[in-house]
Structure formats: structure tokens, C-alpha cells
Design a protein around this motif. Structure first.
Motif, PDB file in Angstrom:
ATOM      1  N   GLY A  41       0.807  -1.213   0.000  1.00 57.02           N
ATOM      2  CA  GLY A  41       0.000   0.000   0.000  1.00 57.02           C
ATOM      3  C   GLY A  41       0.841   1.264   0.000  1.00 57.02           C
ATOM      4  O   GLY A  41       0.553   2.211  -0.740  1.00 57.02           O
ATOM      5  N   VAL A  42       1.882   1.289   0.832  1.00 57.31           N
ATOM      6  CA  VAL A  42       2.738   2.472   0.891  1.00 57.31           C
ATOM      7  C   VAL A  42       3.444   2.687  -0.441  1.00 57.31           C
ATOM      8  O   VAL A  42       3.498   3.809  -0.972  1.00 57.31           O
ATOM      9  N   ARG A  43       3.962   1.595  -1.020  1.00 59.54           N
ATOM     10  CA  ARG A  43       4.712   1.735  -2.264  1.00 59.54           C
ATOM     11  C   ARG A  43       3.813   2.104  -3.437  1.00 59.54           C
ATOM     12  O   ARG A  43       4.187   2.904  -4.296  1.00 59.54           O
ATOM     13  N   LEU A  44       2.612   1.550  -3.480  1.00 57.65           N
ATOM     14  CA  LEU A  44       1.674   1.919  -4.542  1.00 57.65           C
ATOM     15  C   LEU A  44       1.242   3.379  -4.415  1.00 57.65           C
ATOM     16  O   LEU A  44       1.190   4.111  -5.411  1.00 57.65           O
ATOM     17  N   GLY A  45       0.927   3.790  -3.191  1.00 56.01           N
ATOM     18  CA  GLY A  45       0.513   5.168  -2.996  1.00 56.01           C
ATOM     19  C   GLY A  45       1.615   6.161  -3.293  1.00 56.01           C
ATOM     20  O   GLY A  45       1.376   7.226  -3.869  1.00 56.01           O
ATOM     21  N   SER A  46       2.835   5.806  -2.920  1.00 56.12           N
ATOM     22  CA  SER A  46       3.942   6.737  -3.095  1.00 56.12           C
ATOM     23  C   SER A  46       4.341   6.908  -4.549  1.00 56.12           C
ATOM     24  O   SER A  46       5.023   7.881  -4.892  1.00 56.12           O
ATOM     25  N   VAL A  47       3.913   5.988  -5.419  1.00 58.57           N
ATOM     26  CA  VAL A  47       4.228   6.138  -6.846  1.00 58.57           C
ATOM     27  C   VAL A  47       3.711   7.474  -7.375  1.00 58.57           C
ATOM     28  O   VAL A  47       4.362   8.130  -8.197  1.00 58.57           O
ATOM     29  N   LEU A 168       3.685  -6.425  15.194  1.00 60.37           N
ATOM     30  CA  LEU A 168       3.714  -7.295  14.020  1.00 60.37           C
ATOM     31  C   LEU A 168       5.099  -7.847  13.712  1.00 60.37           C
ATOM     32  O   LEU A 168       5.255  -8.600  12.757  1.00 60.37           O
ATOM     33  N   GLY A 169       6.087  -7.453  14.498  1.00 58.80           N
ATOM     34  CA  GLY A 169       7.433  -7.941  14.235  1.00 58.80           C
ATOM     35  C   GLY A 169       8.099  -7.241  13.075  1.00 58.80           C
ATOM     36  O   GLY A 169       8.851  -7.862  12.321  1.00 58.80           O
ATOM     37  N   GLY A 170       7.839  -5.962  12.925  1.00 53.39           N
ATOM     38  CA  GLY A 170       8.445  -5.179  11.845  1.00 53.39           C
ATOM     39  C   GLY A 170       7.433  -4.818  10.777  1.00 53.39           C
ATOM     40  O   GLY A 170       6.398  -5.468  10.636  1.00 53.39           O
ATOM     41  N   LEU A 171       7.759  -3.776  10.004  1.00 57.60           N
ATOM     42  CA  LEU A 171       6.863  -3.327   8.935  1.00 57.60           C
ATOM     43  C   LEU A 171       7.587  -3.173   7.597  1.00 57.60           C
ATOM     44  O   LEU A 171       7.051  -2.557   6.681  1.00 57.60           O
ATOM     45  N   GLY A 172       8.762  -3.737   7.493  1.00 55.77           N
ATOM     46  CA  GLY A 172       9.498  -3.626   6.233  1.00 55.77           C
ATOM     47  C   GLY A 172      10.010  -2.222   5.987  1.00 55.77           C
ATOM     48  O   GLY A 172       9.916  -1.712   4.860  1.00 55.77           O
ATOM     49  N   GLY A 173      10.558  -1.611   7.020  1.00 62.58           N
ATOM     50  CA  GLY A 173      10.975  -0.222   6.912  1.00 62.58           C
ATOM     51  C   GLY A 173      12.051   0.027   5.876  1.00 62.58           C
ATOM     52  O   GLY A 173      12.014   1.033   5.166  1.00 62.58           O
ATOM     53  N   HIS A 174      13.022  -0.876   5.754  1.00 63.22           N
ATOM     54  CA  HIS A 174      14.107  -0.667   4.794  1.00 63.22           C
ATOM     55  C   HIS A 174      13.587  -0.665   3.364  1.00 63.22           C
ATOM     56  O   HIS A 174      13.965   0.179   2.545  1.00 63.22           O
ATOM     57  N   GLU A 175      12.707  -1.612   3.064  1.00 63.92           N
ATOM     58  CA  GLU A 175      12.154  -1.687   1.718  1.00 63.92           C
ATOM     59  C   GLU A 175      11.310  -0.454   1.393  1.00 63.92           C
ATOM     60  O   GLU A 175      11.415   0.121   0.310  1.00 63.92           O
ATOM     61  N   ILE A 176      10.484  -0.043   2.352  1.00 66.03           N
ATOM     62  CA  ILE A 176       9.647   1.144   2.142  1.00 66.03           C
ATOM     63  C   ILE A 176      10.508   2.392   2.011  1.00 66.03           C
ATOM     64  O   ILE A 176      10.259   3.257   1.157  1.00 66.03           O
ATOM     65  N   GLY A 177      11.528   2.509   2.850  1.00 65.11           N
ATOM     66  CA  GLY A 177      12.422   3.666   2.777  1.00 65.11           C
ATOM     67  C   GLY A 177      13.117   3.771   1.431  1.00 65.11           C
ATOM     68  O   GLY A 177      13.221   4.863   0.859  1.00 65.11           O
ATOM     69  N   ARG A 178      13.599   2.642   0.911  1.00 62.45           N
ATOM     70  CA  ARG A 178      14.249   2.668  -0.399  1.00 62.45           C
ATOM     71  C   ARG A 178      13.269   3.077  -1.491  1.00 62.45           C
ATOM     72  O   ARG A 178      13.617   3.839  -2.414  1.00 62.45           O
ATOM     73  N   SER A 179      12.034   2.586  -1.402  1.00 58.89           N
ATOM     74  CA  SER A 179      11.027   2.932  -2.407  1.00 58.89           C
ATOM     75  C   SER A 179      10.721   4.429  -2.370  1.00 58.89           C
ATOM     76  O   SER A 179      10.640   5.083  -3.416  1.00 58.89           O
ATOM     77  N   LEU A 180      10.538   4.984  -1.160  1.00 60.32           N
ATOM     78  CA  LEU A 180      10.247   6.406  -1.050  1.00 60.32           C
ATOM     79  C   LEU A 180      11.405   7.256  -1.574  1.00 60.32           C
ATOM     80  O   LEU A 180      11.188   8.280  -2.236  1.00 60.32           O
ATOM     81  N   LEU A 181      12.618   6.811  -1.311  1.00 62.93           N
ATOM     82  CA  LEU A 181      13.787   7.543  -1.797  1.00 62.93           C
ATOM     83  C   LEU A 181      13.819   7.544  -3.321  1.00 62.93           C
ATOM     84  O   LEU A 181      14.082   8.577  -3.955  1.00 62.93           O
ATOM     85  N   ARG A 182      13.533   6.390  -3.926  1.00 59.54           N
ATOM     86  CA  ARG A 182      13.523   6.311  -5.391  1.00 59.54           C
ATOM     87  C   ARG A 182      12.411   7.181  -5.982  1.00 59.54           C
ATOM     88  O   ARG A 182      12.600   7.826  -7.016  1.00 59.54           O
ATOM     89  N   MET A 183      11.243   7.185  -5.339  1.00 60.51           N
ATOM     90  CA  MET A 183      10.125   7.983  -5.852  1.00 60.51           C
ATOM     91  C   MET A 183      10.470   9.472  -5.826  1.00 60.51           C
ATOM     92  O   MET A 183      10.186  10.208  -6.784  1.00 60.51           O
ATOM     93  N   HIS A 184      11.072   9.914  -4.736  1.00 64.23           N
ATOM     94  CA  HIS A 184      11.447  11.329  -4.660  1.00 64.23           C
ATOM     95  C   HIS A 184      12.553  11.659  -5.657  1.00 64.23           C
ATOM     96  O   HIS A 184      12.529  12.739  -6.279  1.00 64.23           O
TER      97      HIS A 184
END
Length: 216
Positions: A41-47, A168-184
Motif C-alpha cells: 500500500g505504501v509503495r503503490l501510494g507513493s508512486v 507485528l514484528g516489523g513493517l518492512g521499513g528498509h524496503e519502504i524507505g528505499r522505495s520512497l527515496l527512489r520515488m522522490h
């Protein structure tokens, strides 16, 4: 609320589609799939939201001049509208992230925690606004409120992320962070077009003033 248009068109659609699936996975105890759905959801929205926020922040004054510098609205007032628009646009990504995190709580059938996080977010927003009123010149207060909006949503997102990450034992922060960085990063070339954004219509607006100001 024009600055929220990218979120309203894209992120809300993503949230609407993912919430039932996250709720079903949470009910079955498949928290790994809940994490995956949230990351998706975060990666789709951030596109759309991340590049749009950056571009709108850069083009805010120009857009406002085209839209509002007519009739009784003079050029300085329209330009200030654009500055306010630009500042609020910078808070779109934290706002989107915060709203998606709240939906994860709802999928877990927890409405109490997001309410408490919402109270903390509201307190942060009020505090930031009071600070702005105290230290920012009166002519810039409205723009400073946009900073408070972004900071408050950032605080809310950080609190919600910390709580959900433990649950939940993590939310995939590294993957989301990399995606947001690429989008910006992908939006930077488009944002640079601001220096070339001089349409004939804007020139006509500038010519109507008593003196033609230098283009910001």
C-alpha cells in the motif's frame, strides 16, 4: 484542500482496496501478509503521492499565480497562496503514511490505539501552531501552519509505526524507505522544470501589475 488531491485520488483507492484483505489476514493470524499488504500500500501510494508532493511544492507559487492572480487578487497575494500550497504539499507523504498505518490498526480490530495516537498527533499539531504564532512573523503564519501539519503527521506516523512494528514484528521499513527515496529521486527532474515554467498566460498576469517583478 487542493494539495490533498493526489492522496485523495490514489492513496484512498489503495486503502479501500487493501483494508478488507489486511483485515482477513489479521483475523487468520497471518501477520506476515498484513506486513506485506501494508508495504504494498505504501509503495503503490507513493508512486503518485511522493512525486506529486515534490512537484506541487516546487510549482506552488506558479500554479497559484495562474489560478488566483485575477480580479481583486493581486500578484503578491496569489504568490503567497502558492507558498502556503507548497508548504502544505510537503506534508503529503507523512499524511499518507499516517493514514495507512491507522488502517493497519483497524485491520487488527483495534480502534483505541489509533485514537490515542490521534490525540498525540493533535497535541503536536496544536503545539507546533502555537510556536509558529509566537515566533513567526504575522505575514508568514499561515505558511508556518503547513509546517505544523507536516510535523504533526510525521509524529503520528512515527508513534504508530513504533507500536505496530512491535506488534507485528516489523513493517518492512528498509524496503519502504528505499522505495520512497527512489520515488522522490524520480521527481527531481520534473521539479527542476519550475525554472522553465513561464507560460504566456503567466507573463500576461505579470504585465498587469504596476511594475513587472522578477520571476521567483
Amino acid at each position: 484542500m487542493l494539495f490533498q488531491l493526489p492522496y485523495a485520488i490514489v492513496a484512498i483507492s489503495v486503502i479501500t482496496a487493501l483494508l478488507p484483505r489486511m483485515s482477513a489476514n489479521a483475523s487468520d493470524g497471518r501477520y506476515d501478509l498484513v506486513r506485506s499488504d501494508f508495504s504494498t500500500g505504501v509503495r503503490l501510494g507513493s508512486v503518485i503521492v511522493a512525486p506529486a508532493a515534490l512537484v506541487l511544492a516546487v510549482l506552488g507559487p506558479s500554479v497559484a499565480i495562474v489560478m488566483f492572480a485575477w480580479g481583486n487578487t493581486n500578484l503578491p497575494s496569489a504568490t503567497y497562496f502558492g507558498v502556503v500550497f507548497a508548504v502544505f504539499s510537503l506534508g503529503l507523504v507523512p499524511y499518507m503514511l499516517f493514514q495507512l498505518l491507522l488502517r493497519v490498526f483497524y485491520s487488527l480490530h483495534d480502534s483505541k490505539t489509533p485514537a490515542l495516537v490521534g490525540v498525540a498527533t493533535m497535541i503536536a499539531n496544536v503545539g507546533a501552531n502555537l510556536i509558529a504564532l509566537a515566533i513567526v512573523p504575522s505575514r508568514d503564519v499561515v505558511a508556518a501552519l503547513g509546517i505544523g501539519f507536516g510535523l504533526a503527521n510525521l509524529v503520528g506516523a512515527a508513534l504508530a509505526w513504533r507500536i505496530l512494528s512491535r506488534r507485528l514484528g516489523g513493517l518492512g521499513g528498509h524496503e519502504i524507505g528505499r522505495s520512497l527515496l527512489r520515488m522522490h529521486a524520480a521527481a527531481v527532474p520534473a521539479a527542476n522544470l519550475r525554472t522553465l515554467h513561464r507560460t504566456d498566460r503567466q507573463r500576461r498576469v505579470l504585465c498587469r501589475g504596476k511594475s513587472r517583478p522578477r520571476w521567483p
